[in-house]
Design a protein around this motif. Sequence first.
Motif, PDB file in Angstrom:
ATOM      1  N   VAL A 557       0.849  -1.202   0.000  1.00 13.51           N
ATOM      2  CA  VAL A 557       0.000   0.000   0.000  1.00 13.51           C
ATOM      3  C   VAL A 557       0.881   1.247   0.000  1.00 13.51           C
ATOM      4  N   GLY A 558       0.258   2.390  -0.261  1.00 15.15           N
ATOM      5  CA  GLY A 558       0.980   3.651  -0.205  1.00 15.15           C
ATOM      6  C   GLY A 558       0.795   4.330   1.143  1.00 15.15           C
ATOM      7  N   PHE A 559       1.733   5.205   1.490  1.00 16.70           N
ATOM      8  CA  PHE A 559       1.561   6.039   2.686  1.00 16.70           C
ATOM      9  C   PHE A 559       2.169   7.409   2.371  1.00 16.70           C
ATOM     10  N   PRO A 560       1.705   8.476   3.048  1.00 15.26           N
ATOM     11  CA  PRO A 560       2.183   9.820   2.699  1.00 15.26           C
ATOM     12  C   PRO A 560       3.696   9.930   2.863  1.00 15.26           C
ATOM     13  N   HIS A 561       4.346  10.497   1.870  1.00 16.60           N
ATOM     14  CA  HIS A 561       5.800  10.586   1.873  1.00 16.60           C
ATOM     15  C   HIS A 561       6.181  11.989   1.408  1.00 16.60           C
ATOM     16  N   ASP A 562       7.024  12.681   2.198  1.00 12.57           N
ATOM     17  CA  ASP A 562       7.341  14.089   1.932  1.00 12.57           C
ATOM     18  C   ASP A 562       7.894  14.333   0.542  1.00 12.57           C
ATOM     19  N   ILE A 563       8.745  13.466   0.105  1.00 12.83           N
ATOM     20  CA  ILE A 563       9.420  13.720  -1.174  1.00 12.83           C
ATOM     21  C   ILE A 563       8.699  13.055  -2.340  1.00 12.83           C
ATOM     22  N   LYS A 564       8.345  11.786  -2.162  1.00 11.42           N
ATOM     23  CA  LYS A 564       7.793  11.031  -3.293  1.00 11.42           C
ATOM     24  C   LYS A 564       6.288  11.196  -3.483  1.00 11.42           C
ATOM     25  N   TYR A 569       4.726   0.859   1.240  1.00 11.02           N
ATOM     26  CA  TYR A 569       4.716   0.146   2.513  1.00 11.02           C
ATOM     27  C   TYR A 569       4.319  -1.294   2.231  1.00 11.02           C
ATOM     28  N   VAL A 570       5.143  -2.225   2.679  1.00 12.84           N
ATOM     29  CA  VAL A 570       4.933  -3.627   2.340  1.00 12.84           C
ATOM     30  C   VAL A 570       4.676  -4.457   3.598  1.00 12.84           C
ATOM     31  N   TYR A 571       3.627  -5.249   3.546  1.00 21.23           N
ATOM     32  CA  TYR A 571       3.361  -6.218   4.616  1.00 21.23           C
ATOM     33  C   TYR A 571       3.698  -7.601   4.065  1.00 21.23           C
ATOM     34  N   VAL A 572       4.485  -8.337   4.827  1.00 21.97           N
ATOM     35  CA  VAL A 572       4.925  -9.647   4.348  1.00 21.97           C
ATOM     36  C   VAL A 572       4.599 -10.741   5.367  1.00 21.97           C
ATOM     37  N   ARG A 621      -6.797  -3.979   1.410  1.00 21.05           N
ATOM     38  CA  ARG A 621      -5.699  -3.009   1.423  1.00 21.05           C
ATOM     39  C   ARG A 621      -6.098  -1.674   2.018  1.00 21.05           C
ATOM     40  N   ARG A 622      -7.407  -1.341   1.979  1.00 22.84           N
ATOM     41  CA  ARG A 622      -7.801  -0.042   2.529  1.00 22.84           C
ATOM     42  C   ARG A 622      -7.493   0.036   4.031  1.00 22.84           C
ATOM     43  N   ILE A 623      -7.580  -1.100   4.718  1.00 27.95           N
ATOM     44  CA  ILE A 623      -7.262  -1.114   6.150  1.00 27.95           C
ATOM     45  C   ILE A 623      -5.753  -1.030   6.343  1.00 27.95           C
ATOM     46  N   LEU A 624      -5.027  -1.723   5.486  1.00 30.55           N
ATOM     47  CA  LEU A 624      -3.559  -1.677   5.570  1.00 30.55           C
ATOM     48  C   LEU A 624      -3.039  -0.269   5.289  1.00 30.55           C
ATOM     49  N   ARG A 625      -3.747   0.430   4.390  1.00 28.07           N
ATOM     50  CA  ARG A 625      -3.359   1.806   4.064  1.00 28.07           C
ATOM     51  C   ARG A 625      -3.520   2.702   5.285  1.00 28.07           C
ATOM     52  N   LYS A 626      -4.635   2.504   5.996  1.00 29.37           N
ATOM     53  CA  LYS A 626      -4.878   3.307   7.206  1.00 29.37           C
ATOM     54  C   LYS A 626      -3.798   3.025   8.250  1.00 29.37           C
ATOM     55  N   ILE A 627      -3.470   1.755   8.407  1.00 25.09           N
ATOM     56  CA  ILE A 627      -2.449   1.417   9.405  1.00 25.09           C
ATOM     57  C   ILE A 627      -1.111   2.041   8.989  1.00 25.09           C
ATOM     58  N   ALA A 628      -0.763   1.926   7.727  1.00 24.26           N
ATOM     59  CA  ALA A 628       0.522   2.451   7.253  1.00 24.26           C
ATOM     60  C   ALA A 628       0.611   3.964   7.457  1.00 24.26           C
TER      61      ALA A 628
END
Length: 655
Positions: A557-564, A569-572, A621-628
């Motif tokens: 999933v994605g998470f807010p990133h200052d530059i990019k 964000y990867v869950y394995v 993934r929407r839940i994983l996005r929130k967690i990330a």
Amino acid sequence: MTQGIDVLLKEQRVFPPPKEISEKAYIKSMAEYEAMYKRSVEDPEGFWAEVAEQNITWYKKWDKVLDYDFEKPYIKWFINGKLNASYNCLDRNLDSLRNKAALVWEADDGEVRTYTYWQLYREVNRFANVLKKLGIKKGDRVAVYLPMIPELPITMLACARIGAIHSVVFAGFSAQSLRDRINDCGAKLLITANQGVRGGRIVPLKANADQALEGTPSIEKVVVVKRTPNFVDMDPQRDFWWHDLINDPEISNYCEPEVMDAEDPLFILYTSGSTGKPKGVLHTTGGYMVYVNVTFKWVFDYKPEETFFCTADIGWVTGHSYIVYGPLSAGATSLMFEGVPTYPNPGRFWEIVEKHRVNIFYTAPTAIRALMREGEQWPYKYDLSSLRILGTVGEPINPEAWMWYYKHVGRERCPIVDTWWQTETGGFMITPLPGAMTLKPGSATRPFFGVVPRVLKEDGSPAGVNEGGYLVIEKPWPGMLRGTWGDPENKRIKEVYFSRFPGKYFTGDGARVDEDGDYWLMGRIDDVINVSGHRIGTAEVESALVAHPAVAEAAVVGFPHDIKGEGIYVYVVLKEGYEPSRDLEKLLISHIRHMIGPIATPDKIQFAGGLPKTRSGKIMRRILRKIASGAIEDLGDTSTLADPSVVEELVTGRK
Ligand code: ATP
Ligand code: MG
């Protein structure tokens, strides 16, 4: 910045159809497919009229095959045609298949019950008369909260017989979810069981139902199947035992099927809830029956005397279309299984295949990944030589999972049909035909007859070859949803499906078409990650991770990133025998950089014991996005989550 989704991975392996399959298949070659496909899109009315005449029995033929407007939207097929779904699944099979097994049921504990077409017909007729006696009439809604037991298809067919609309709620749902679904459709009657049995554990269905019914004013009566010998509370005014009702000597053995209009509703069913609040999808009788019948026959290439095993729960559309209505209307033997793939051990599916000599086996990537994790020794303990065709549905299948399935289950003999479709589509949309298509691991290959998919860019212009974009369908097909319950003007479906690209059905999924015209599903549009202007779909990065020997499952999933803009964000989830470590993390990063390139380099890797999934087994993934992103207070609609404890663990282990 591109307008579509960047393509990161290219799978090169190809598997042409085996000669012995092609020779005997309904559709024997690519040339035959191409010719039929061409006809189906150039003359859809002629094509579907022929299919409907040859495969479904009508009391009265239609006046017009199709009338539709995707702007409004409205969709009507086989206008003024009359038929009955239960008649098509049962009565018309009695002449030639009276003593053929219609349903083979394997219980959680291994008990087997078989219903011939005659026996199933008799049960359905009797229960249809029970429904009538309980005051159920054409158009009434019946809520069904049953585990995977024969009474579930019997209930559905009995409803269809008298024209009542069933709304099946997966038996793993909570009281609250059941209550919401009952209230949404205003069901008069609930059919449930005292308890369910799954993986050796008891599911307290009646207790859940009692709780749900505290807030459901429309429900008048409840029918309870006695699945276990255990005691449950019964309200003498409201609750009745199934066995008392159906064994009542006053109940007759025959119930005249209701003559239904092609556009009369057959059922309501909720989507899995991967992307948010589930949608209550409405399917009607004529188009749906035509579509599930013929997709079943041609895609699984079903031959008389074959046994078909679909592992889905009937609480999902896969079970509706490909355990009940498709197979039974095609006179097939449909095997239904009450339990789970790993109980009492991870050989259970294969034990069932051996025991019943299953020929066609249909499951989901989540089950394949779970079994891969347990090791390839399990399928080799059993005789799987009866298998001819394999299938998968539910999520994009990671090519490594495809290869595992192909090698260790199919022993490199069985084509795999990777069927892309949705609750809303009623049946298969993009799928191989096993005698015609050359398979590529991870590709759903080609559109089914009459299906006109397109991949579009953000602005609605067509994406080029191998350019990822938004998957839409341009023309109606018989099995498509007609609306959602309680919205006769179709305002809701207009907004959800027909507004993003006006005049087209928007699927919500991303896809690309390769140089051979094969489709590759890239994950949900909602899940696309925007890294420094590159739009990355989840499926490819996850597949690259799953290709590493240590990885059982992965979610990206994605998470807010200052530059990019967004970081990755990867869950394995690791396979048995591997431990999380900083070194393994580094290995996985270099593995991704090697397989895909620096653009997909994960910013964070979190090792997890499990991933949040819908109750139908899809990664949420929407839940994983929130967690990330740290938004752990507001996880959105979690009612369709299978195991809430997974979320707690993930929140604690957050990077
Ligand atoms: P909701 O619509 O409530 O978010 P959902 O989309 O998971 O839930 P379903 O109708 O059960 O509900 O699932 C359909 C979706 O499943 C498709 O849109 C697609 O994302 C995914 N899917 C199904 N089969 C395949 C497949 N063979 N390959 C890739 N994706 C698939
Ligand atoms: Mg969906």
